[in-house]
Design an enzyme around this catalytic site. Structure first.
Site, PDB file in Angstrom:
ATOM      1  N   CYS A   1      10.523   3.879  42.938  1.00 18.68           N
ATOM      2  CA  CYS A   1      11.199   4.638  41.837  1.00 18.68           C
ATOM      3  C   CYS A   1      11.918   3.358  41.361  1.00 18.68           C
ATOM      4  O   CYS A   1      12.936   2.697  41.948  1.00 18.68           O
ATOM      5  CB  CYS A   1      12.378   5.490  42.650  1.00 18.68           C
ATOM      6  SG  CYS A   1      13.246   6.083  41.107  1.00 18.68           S
TER       7      CYS A   1
ATOM      8  N   CYS B   1      15.812   4.556  40.355  1.00 17.23           N
ATOM      9  CA  CYS B   1      16.860   4.579  41.356  1.00 17.23           C
ATOM     10  C   CYS B   1      16.113   4.640  42.813  1.00 17.23           C
ATOM     11  O   CYS B   1      15.528   3.676  43.109  1.00 17.23           O
ATOM     12  CB  CYS B   1      17.860   5.837  41.055  1.00 17.23           C
ATOM     13  SG  CYS B   1      16.673   7.438  40.571  1.00 17.23           S
TER      14      CYS B   1
ATOM     15  N   CYS C   1      13.976   7.939  43.851  1.00 12.34           N
ATOM     16  CA  CYS C   1      13.218   9.030  43.830  1.00 12.34           C
ATOM     17  C   CYS C   1      12.319   8.981  45.155  1.00 12.34           C
ATOM     18  O   CYS C   1      11.584   7.727  45.033  1.00 12.34           O
ATOM     19  CB  CYS C   1      12.881   9.743  42.715  1.00 12.34           C
ATOM     20  SG  CYS C   1      14.094   9.673  41.485  1.00 12.34           S
TER      21      CYS C   1
HETATM   22 FE    FE Z   1      14.829   7.639  41.591  1.00  6.02          FE
END
Ligand code: FE
Length: 207
Positions: free
Chosen positions: A111, A114, A116
């Protein structure tokens, strides 16, 4: 670090928490005092993801896909439903997509924005998954990242990198190891590591 009086940080702390823990505790206290959260509900969620949901869920999905071609097809076409049929559902209703490794293609999940991560099948993400170096280098130098994880692929294997989002999360279905023809789903699931379902590892070879 200096201890000059003008750095604003030379006092004795009145708690023993590290700064992040202290901030989390403070936030939790404020939210619960305002009636916005129920601390008992938070405890249940944390306990669930720390102790009850983990890579063993994803390993069941992979083992079933290895054993049952019809399930593998369903997983390829509608991973959200195929995974939910085993009782593993997303907390936020996010969609799942399964990406299948082949002899020609290795899949790697990141990700970049961030952290995820497919919680319902893998539990809580490892620390490195959330780290900026992994998030940037998985895209810029996936082969180098894999080498650091001890994964060496054949020269003719392409690496596909999948960028997770809040709406769509990926589960890698690793290649079934050789010599596992006689194994049942329980034995197969034991070969499926967390990292193999992120793409930073391969499934383990049998004994
Ligand atoms: Fe994320």
């Amino acid at each position: 670090m200096t201890n000059s009086p003008d750095n604003g940080h030379d006092h004795e702390h009145d708690n023993h928490f590290d700064p992040m823990t202290a901030r989390v505790r403070a936030l939790e206290t404020i939210l619960s005092e305002k009636g916005l959260i129920d601390p008992a509900a938070i405890d249940v969620i944390v306990d669930t993801y720390q102790n009850k949901v983990g890579p063993q869920n994803g390993a069941r999905v992979v083992a079933k896909a290895w054993s049952d071609p019809a399930y593998a097809n369903w997983l390829a076409e509608d991973a959200t439903a195929a995974i939910a049929s085993l009782g593993y559902t997303g907390r936020q209703g996010e969609h799942m997509r399964a990406v299948f490794n082949t002899p020609q293609t290795h899949n790697l999940v990141v990700c970049t924005l961030c952290s995820c991560y497919p919680w319902s099948v893998l539990g809580l993400p490892p620390v490195w998954y959330k780290s900026p170096p992994y998030r940037s280098r998985a895209v810029m130098d996936p082969q180098g990242v894999l080498e650091e994880f001890g994964v060496t692929l054949g020269e003719n294997v392409n690496i596909r990198v999948w960028d997770s989002t809040a709406e769509l999360r990926y589960l890698v279905v690793p290649l079934r190891p050789a010599g596992t023809g006689g194994l049942d789903e329980d034995a197969l699931a034991a070969l499926v590591t967390r990292d193999s379902m992120i793409g930073t590892g391969l499934a383990r070879a049998p004994e």
